[in-house]
Enzyme design. Structure first.
Site, PDB file in Angstrom:
ATOM      1  N   ASP A 167     -23.252 -17.710  38.643  1.00  0.00           N
ATOM      2  CA  ASP A 167     -23.395 -19.101  39.031  1.00  0.00           C
ATOM      3  C   ASP A 167     -22.106 -19.468  39.761  1.00  0.00           C
ATOM      4  OD1 ASP A 167     -24.418 -21.578  39.327  1.00  0.00           O
ATOM      5  OD2 ASP A 167     -24.604 -22.027  37.199  1.00  0.00           O
ATOM      6  N   CYS A 194     -37.709 -14.224  10.341  1.00  0.00           N
ATOM      7  CA  CYS A 194     -37.467 -13.321  11.470  1.00  0.00           C
ATOM      8  C   CYS A 194     -37.119 -11.944  10.927  1.00  0.00           C
ATOM      9  CB  CYS A 194     -36.311 -13.884  12.297  1.00  0.00           C
ATOM     10  SG  CYS A 194     -35.712 -12.795  13.591  1.00  0.00           S
TER      11      CYS A 194
HETATM   12 ZN   LIG Z   1     -33.441 -12.965  13.406  1.00  0.00          ZN
END
Ligand SMILES: [Zn+2]
Length: 493
Positions: free
Chosen positions: A83, A271
């Site tokens: 950027d 997760c």
């Molecule tokens: Zn995770």
């Protein structure tokens, strides 16, 4: 430089060629600090990423303008986007480097994908927004004295500005396509992301994408949240970047595919990434800040990367619409984004292949499913252009489509059509044409019933016009038509 390999809705899987290799898109570019990396690049790689974005302006400042090779400097052998300092302009006002200097610098450090020194719009009054559009365009034209977007080894991005002022976004895009850039960016939706205004972001993307040439890649600046990624990709965004994975981590925030938690709000990690498999929320909370930030950042990257992979798989299967519906149920902001998609139906339908190699059922869940281009296209064609093969029949029978029994041809002098809540009317001779008999759903919803009612009435009028003298509607749809029974129609409950 950019090849499109597969499409669904306006989303695509592509291959973007750069001087340091090819990346498969859609691709997420995590923003990394050129000097101070809280998450080492080797760990970025371990999360499955082969591209990063770093800031050429910060690198310029910290090296005193020394033309270091950015890949060597970062210790990164993948693709690097830089950027130009636009973000710093947004945060701190103007910066003390000229566009020519920063463009020359990006060339010297051998960046793969560079950006001109645009002026991001942000969330500002209209007058200021218009200035950012004009100034960005002015710089895009001026940059052509320093760079050659058509033949430089660096791929140059021209950002589209305008923010929430869609007419300005449109002007920005219309002027941009007159210039010889090979890749475009959609500027600074960060402010709207932070406020969960996904509906505004999808409007901005759609407005720009409708004008930008379909064969060129488009980058979305500052977007790195699992909830917005499926929508951005479905509208045709190919790459995106964000620092949120690390900014959130510093702040003890944990990303999920359905929203962001503070670490102390979690008793369990929903997760299976290497971090969440190994530690409990409590263990992480008790770690020194530096270590906790590193681990949370790694988890956040895994979640983003998982989302990108799911989106790609959905494109492959032709089930991106279903994924959007699923995502819409995870957060009200995502639902508001999907609601906008009804307005984009023509644009999305144009990009949706009728069927992919392997026939997969279309899954319908509720009202939004009716706007799935695969379903709506079939019904639109039946109702608009299609001529039922009447063969002189004077009597027509409409029956429910039964999943397990095949459509049977009508008897002598009779015509037959089937119906289902989410597909609508299926003339018997189109039975089997994808996706007529390939719709999976768990029963009608109010919206689906209304949809079917309208489809049946339109179809019956079509039959009557073609000379049918009696229509018999059998099964549950008979009840739907009780209030608005068309002429010459008998209802058999
Ligand atoms: Zn995770």
């Amino acid at each position: 430089m950019f090849e499109i390999k597969d499409v669904d809705l306006a989303g695509r899987i592509g291959r973007l060629h750069t001087r340091h290799g090819v990346i498969e898109t859609p691709a997420f570019f995590p923003v990394i600090d050129p000097v101070r990396q809280e998450l080492p690049v080797a760990e970025v790689r371990s999360a499955g990423l082969s591209q990063v974005l770093t800031n050429a302006y910060l690198l310029y400042k910290r090296t005193g303008g020394a033309p270091v090779k950015v890949h060597d400097f970062l210790g990164w052998d993948g693709v690097v986007m830089t950027d130009s300092g636009a973000y710093q302009i947004l945060e701190y006002g103007d910066i003390n480097v000229t566009q020519d200097e920063i463009l020359e610098y990006q060339k010297a450090i051998e960046t793969d994908i560079g950006v001109i020194l645009d002026v991001p719009t942000g969330n500002v009054p209209r007058e200021r927004a218009a200035e950012t559009v004009e100034e960005t365009l002015r710089r895009a034209r001026a940059a052509l004295n320093t760079i050659d977007p058509e033949s430089d080894e660096t791929v140059w991005i021209l950002p589209i500005q305008g923010g929430k002022y869609l007419d300005l976004v449109e002007r920005s895009a219309r002027e941009a396509v007159k210039l010889p850039y090979r890749m475009y960016g959609i500027g600074s939706p960060t402010v709207f992301l932070e406020e969960y205004r996904y509906d505004v972001i999808v409007e901005i993307i759609y407005t720009a994408k409708r004008i930008l040439p379909g064969g060129r890649p488009v980058h979305l600046f500052g977007a790195g949240h699992p909830l917005i990624i499926p929508f951005a990709v479905a509208l045709g965004v190919d790459t995106f970047d964000s620092a949120s994975y690390i900014i959130y981590a510093r702040d003890g925030r944990y990303m999920t595919e359905y929203g962001v938690y503070r670490l102390e709000q979690l008793d369990y990690f929903p997760c299976n990434c290497p971090v969440c498999s190994r530690y409990t929320p409590r263990e992480l909370a008790e770690m020194p800040k530096r270590e906790r930030t590193r681990l949370l950042a790694l988890h956040n990257l895994h979640v983003i990367q998982k989302t990108v992979r799911r989106v790609k798989q959905a494109i492959r299967e032709g089930r991106l619409w279903e994924l959007l519906e699923e995502t819409a149920r995870r957060h009200p902001a995502a639902r508001a984004a999907l609601a906008k998609f009804r307005k984009y139906y023509r644009y999305l339908e144009a990009g949706t292949p009728t069927a992919k190699g392997e026939v997969r059922g279309v899954r319908a869940y509720g009202g939004e499913s009716l706007w799935n281009p695969r379903l709506l296209r079939f019904q639109e064609r039946v109702l608009a252009r299609y001529q039922p093969a009447l063969d002189g029949a004077r009597r027509a029978v409409l029956e429910p489509l039964a999943k397990d029994s095949p459509c049977t041809p009508p008897g002598e002098g009779e015509y037959r059509a089937y119906y289902d809540y989410f597909i609508g009317v299926v003339p018997w001779e189109l039975c089997g044409v994808y996706p007529s008999i390939h719709v999976d759903h768990g029963g009608p919803t109010l919206e689906a019933a209304r949809h079917l009612e309208n489809a049946l009435i339109a179809f019956i009028h079509k039959l009557l016009k073609l000379g049918v003298e009696e229509v018999v509607v059998k099964g549950p749809a008979a009840a739907l038509l009780a209030r608005r029974r068309p002429p010459k129609t008998r209802l058999e409950y």
